[in-house]
Write a protein that holds these residues in place. Structure first.
Motif, PDB file in Angstrom:
ATOM      1  N   HIS A  63       0.410  -7.789   6.946  1.00  0.00           N
ATOM      2  CA  HIS A  63       0.362  -7.656   5.683  1.00  0.00           C
ATOM      3  C   HIS A  63       2.226  -7.832   4.884  1.00  0.00           C
ATOM      4  O   HIS A  63       2.036  -6.571   4.816  1.00  0.00           O
ATOM      5  N   HIS A  65       5.453  -8.780   1.902  1.00  0.00           N
ATOM      6  CA  HIS A  65       5.918  -9.328   1.103  1.00  0.00           C
ATOM      7  C   HIS A  65       7.584  -9.463   1.598  1.00  0.00           C
ATOM      8  O   HIS A  65       8.150  -8.400   0.855  1.00  0.00           O
ATOM      9  N   HIS A 229      -4.932 -10.977  -2.283  1.00  0.00           N
ATOM     10  CA  HIS A 229      -4.987  -9.350  -2.918  1.00  0.00           C
ATOM     11  C   HIS A 229      -6.148  -8.921  -3.022  1.00  0.00           C
ATOM     12  O   HIS A 229      -6.986  -9.560  -4.048  1.00  0.00           O
ATOM     13  N   HIS A 266      -5.773  -5.270   1.217  1.00  0.00           N
ATOM     14  CA  HIS A 266      -6.409  -3.780   1.184  1.00  0.00           C
ATOM     15  C   HIS A 266      -7.325  -3.581   0.712  1.00  0.00           C
ATOM     16  O   HIS A 266      -7.573  -2.957   1.472  1.00  0.00           O
ATOM     17  N   ASP A 317       2.561  -4.077   3.822  1.00  0.00           N
ATOM     18  CA  ASP A 317       2.586  -4.491   3.409  1.00  0.00           C
ATOM     19  C   ASP A 317       4.431  -4.301   2.411  1.00  0.00           C
ATOM     20  O   ASP A 317       5.062  -3.703   3.094  1.00  0.00           O
TER      21      ASP A 317
HETATM   22 ZN   LIG Z   1       0.464  -6.567  -1.008  1.00  0.00          ZN
END
Ligand SMILES: [Zn+2]
Length: 446
Positions: A63, A65, A229, A266, A317
């Protein structure tokens, strides 16, 4: 591709089916594959001396971004909870375009590679000013990392009761059309694929029920994976109960968002029933411990998930909520955080490393990666354990308990990406300088 021999490693942590740990071992790789693991191997090709090193499978990041690599440590977002954090950052991200997406992906993926990552997913859910998923795919291809980009999306803006500003949301028909475009252009379903595309509406609170359902139908039609998410913190659970009349796990189940082709980021607040649901359906979880700490979201019940049989991987993340993208440090944090919740025997260093390698690969449907075994892809991390960080240790568990946090060598599909601790495939210094210019310009404007 010519043959390469990695010779005389202090320890090879294979993460194979028997979890073998081999002392003084060699690995032969050819044409992107591991062709032999043993002792005293000979080769006419390039030889990489690995004495004083621990060799592991390349780590897998489930995961990220990447675009957020341009917005680390933003002042007003440093101490906010998830929803306030998002509202601070949305207007900044709205200034991005294709170059910001490309450069931030280049720098973010290089940061991951230096920390042992050979395969990364990415969740790009905003497309301002002509940005496209293709911008990040170009960056990964140039660097040489195995890449699973996901076509994210947001469709419910502030005026419809959603969280993001209207300027960052897209029309749902256009989202699905672009999903089809990027899958047809870039997705490779074959063994050893360097690029696999997924479909990833941002979260249940930023898209409609229809888009969630249609995304699942499209993903099954195209044979690609689904990602979003889920159950990140208490606000997220409260939103789900208030707006959907149920918990996130039930919402996901109703919309077709469970199964071995789905992984959720998450899942900090999954309850016992939701953990059972995920285990029964082989639905995967991307555990992001640093981000969960940074945003005060809580401690994900990873011990309970693993014991129940939920596939779990590690994710750094986005770099706006970590704010680091060091994957081996993230694995260490996963181990430490389970110990905070459950005691010193709640998770061993070896288990955390397993989650970060074959665990993550399995979550992403990549049973050809994440373990060192004959016939698997030659994605290999070599860690120099003769330096100051690990001095005084003699067990390979020191890699997570002590260090180092940067690889000496990294191979992806048999190609050398890191040599002597430096990125070998691109001018990282130039990319960082460009990223710094872009970040300063954005910082000056806000
Ligand atoms: Zn995220």
């Amino acid at each position: 591709m010519p043959e390469i021999l990695i010779r005389n490693a202090d320890t090879v942590l294979t993460m194979d089916d028997a979890r073998r740990e081999l002392a003084g071992a060699d690995i032969r790789i050819c044409d992107g594959l591991i062709t032999e693991i043993g002792h005293g191997l000979k080769s006419d090709g390039a030889v990489h001396e690995a004495s004083g090193c621990v060799v592991t499978p390349g780590l897998v990041n489930t995961h990220h971004h990447l675009y957020q690599t341009l917005t680390r440590a933003v002042p007003r977002a440093q101490d906010a909870l998830l929803f306030g954090w998002l509202k601070t950052l949305y207007p900044i991200w709205a200034r991005f375009g294709p170059e910001e997406m490309f450069v931030s992906a280049q720098v973010g993926l290089a940061e991951l590679a230096l920390s042992g990552c050979t395969l990364s997913s990415d969740h790009l859910y905003l497309y301002p000013n002509g940005a496209r998923l293709d911008d990040t795919i170009a960056a990964a291809s140039e660097l040489g990392l195995r890449f699973h980009p996901t076509r994210g999306a947001m469709s419910i803006g502030e005026s419809d009761g959603g969280l993001p500003p209207d300027m960052l949301v897209e029309d749902e028909a256009g989202i699905l059309e672009d999903c089809i475009r990027v899958i047809d252009a870039h997705h490779d379903a074959g063994e050893g694929a360097m690029c696999r595309v997924g479909i990833a509406p941002c979260s249940p609170f930023s898209v409609s029920r229809d888009l969630m359902r249609n995304a699942a139908l499209l993903a099954r039609d195209k044979g690609v994976m689904l990602h979003t998410h889920l159950a990140e913190n208490d606000e997220d659970i409260a939103y789900s109960e208030a707006n959907f009349g149920c918990r996130p796990g039930q919402y996901a189940e109703e919309l077709g968002w469970i199964g071995p082709d789905v992984w959720h980021a998450h899942c900090v607040k999954l309850d016992g029933q939701e953990i059972d649901l995920f285990a029964r359906s082989h639905t995967g979880v991307a555990h992001c411990p640093c981000s969960n700490c940074r945003l005060g979201s809580g401690i994900a019940p990873v011990r309970a998930m693993r014991d129940a049989g939920v596939p779990v991987g590690i994710g750094v993340d986005g770099s706006a909520s970590n704010d680091s993208g060091n994957l081996v440090s993230e694995a260490r944090m996963a181990m430490l955080l389970q110990r905070v919740a459950g005691g010193a025997d709640a998770m061993s260093a070896r288990e955390a490393l397993e989650i970060a390698t074959r665990g993550g690969a399995d979550v992403l449907g990549r049973h050809d990666c994440g373990r060192l075994a004959v016939g698997k892809r030659a994605d290999i991390a070599i860690w120099d354990t003769s330096g100051v960080e690990s001095a005084g240790s003699w067990d390979p568990a020191a890699l997570l308990l002590a260090g180092p946090t940067r690889v000496k060598y990294l191979f992806v599909e048999g190609r050398q990406i890191v040599a002597d601790g430096q990125i070998a495939t691109l001018d990282l210094g130039a990319a960082i300088r460009r990223q710094t210019e872009l970040a300063r310009r954005i910082g000056a404007e806000i």
